[in-house]
Design an enzyme around this catalytic site. Structure first.
Site, short mmCIF file in Angstrom:
data_model
loop_
_atom_site.label_atom_id
_atom_site.label_comp_id
_atom_site.label_asym_id
_atom_site.label_seq_id
_atom_site.Cartn_x
_atom_site.Cartn_y
_atom_site.Cartn_z
N THR A 61 42.86 69.99 79.65
CA THR A 61 42.54 70.36 78.27
C THR A 61 42.29 71.85 78.26
OG1 THR A 61 41.63 68.20 77.82
CG2 THR A 61 40.99 69.98 76.34
N LYS A 101 33.49 73.80 77.10
CA LYS A 101 34.69 74.64 76.99
C LYS A 101 35.59 74.09 75.88
CE LYS A 101 37.80 73.17 79.63
NZ LYS A 101 38.88 72.16 79.60
N LYS A 137 44.29 67.07 71.33
CA LYS A 137 43.14 66.82 72.20
C LYS A 137 41.85 67.40 71.59
CE LYS A 137 40.82 65.49 75.81
NZ LYS A 137 40.97 65.77 77.22
#
Lengths: 307, 307
Positions: free
Chosen positions: B110, B253, B185
């Site tokens: 990701t 993140k 995502k």
């Protein structure tokens, strides 16, 4: 698979006449399950029109909760707001003044834990049993008898109610004393509010990024973001179907109860506070009578204008 | 049931040597699926110790991405942060300078949509195909080959990768051009962040109300609040198991990427903003290397002291 967690006991359905008060989106389905199971049923609803389906299927009509009460050994209630619960149980035409000693009253409404305690105490003084038993699973769960039921109150009352509650769904949990069913339901609503917020924000992001939202539901519905709401309510959003499975106005009420209770417990729950605020804004924007998936409307209204 | 949404094509697994870079919690399971399916596998990981299981099962070791690249026709990467992706693809010992023309690089990490686009463009100039293909389903999904995979990039590359991706999970969706897998995502992570917040707040409320949290999971896991996180991560919280299925530091993140992208799109996403803030606080409080379910620790630390 049927799971009951609580004191063991009643294997057989209780006999006698059953009452049902409140024939809204969900109550109507549950009354139907009682009729299908062969219970003689007496019904009351604020608007008689809501009862017509049940009456056509064999239910008797009662003119008020007070008139219904003495005719039944077991009475379910599923109304809108705590003030409706208060009126139905404690009001001048309410159940408690007229219910027969030994009868059992089960409130399926999502209401305040404090009111559930007050009803149970008032009932106990008259030799009547009362349970709070809010449900989860939405309109679909009610229709398909797939609800989960969160029960608070006396263990002996739970044992008596459980075989009948099984008609409404496979999961029946006794959470403890009066009001604890309502507290469990508050936990449930806190989770739903946050999940709905996440779904609407994901759809807003998808729009901004130029993703096909239908494809997004396909790729995310089976992974870490999977949820009942994503599976059941997100497709309704994409279809533009904002009809109430569960009313925004009732959800606002639930979240306000949860927030007030959390404050009393001195808990800092920022996700709940945000969810409550957003749903309040949504109701104020004219969506009180839509279903909870209408939260999308709030995000849609704030999307940056396309040039 | 296997569902692929995207251009049809490859029914057969691509032959030739496969590379896998990054053997963390999830990468390790996926490399295992490739070995079990009979692929000749070359692996690289920042710490060689992580590769020992794969090497024992027959994989070859490469000393760097640059050394791995020319040996493979198809290379998967699953590393930690966007800067790791950048180094593995574009750095001096990276894949792109050394990969063979016609080879296919699939990033399962990701990462940022912008970096995915940059990699795809750089690759295209050298006659190499690159896809962004982040996954969802957590450590459990990786182990059981039950991931959902969100793919962005060239349609012909998707057709080539799809039969191999099927080894990782049943749901493979082509979302569009390079970067669109990463955008999908982000939507997934937005939903998870909000859902986790709701679960932790429900558990905090349950504690305040004196409810047994195990019973709460029973009564709420099958209704409107049902979710993958409630089913999979909430029991870990109650067991005191905060081991990483997915690291807090990586989730931070992801949420920062999503928030930055949302700001660029001029979207107001208060649930995401709150989730990002809470997870950042959690990492700062020393939980960066715990699993995402450790969000509970933040709420636990704020619970009012019992007298």
């Amino acid at each position: 698979m049927s799971v009951t967690i609580g004191p063991a006991g009643g294997q057989k359905f209780e006999g006698g006449v059953v009452g049902f008060i409140g024939l809204g989106v969900m109550g109507r389905s549950l009354a139907g399950h009682l009729l299908k199971a062969g219970y003689p049923l007496v019904v009351y609803s604020r608007t008689r029109a809501s009862a017509e389906g049940a009456i056509a299927a064999g239910a008797q009509w009662a003119a008020s909760p007070a008139e219904l009460a003495p005719r039944c050994r077991l009475i379910f209630t599923m109304v809108g707001l705590p003030r409706d619960v208060e009126e139905v149980y404690l009001g001048p035409s309410g159940l408690l003044p007229k219910a027969a000693p030994g009868s059992l009253l089960v409130d399926l409404t999502t209401s305040t834990p404090a009111l559930a305690q007050r009803i149970a105490e008032t009932a106990a003084k008259r030799g009547i049993l009362a349970l709070d038993a809010p449900v989860t699973g939405g309109d679909v769960g009610a229709r398909n008898a797939q609800l989960s039921i969160m029960v608070g109150g006396d263990a002996a009352a739970f044992v008596r109610a459980e075989p009948v509650l099984r008609l409404f769904g496979p999961t029946i949990v006794h959470h403890g004393s009066a009001g604890s069913g309502q507290h469990a339901k508050m936990c449930n609503q806190i989770m739903i509010a946050c999940t709905m917020m996440g779904i609407c924000e994901a759809l807003a992001y998808a729009g901004g990024a130029g993703l096909d939202p239908q494809l997004l539901l396909k790729s995310t519905s089976g992974g870490g973001a999977a949820s009942w709401s994503l599976q059941t309510l997100a497709p309704r959003i994409l279809q533009g179907n904002f009809a109430p499975g569960f009313y925004v106005k009732h959800f606002c009420k639930d979240l306000a109860i949860a927030l007030a209770a959390a404050k009393e417990m001195r808990l800092d729950l920022p996700g709940l506070a945000l969810g409550e605020k957003l749903y309040r804004e949504l109701a104020a924007a004219g969506h009180a009578d839509d279903g909870t998936q209408a939260l999308w409307k709030l995000y849609e209204a704030k999307l940056p204008k396309q040039n």
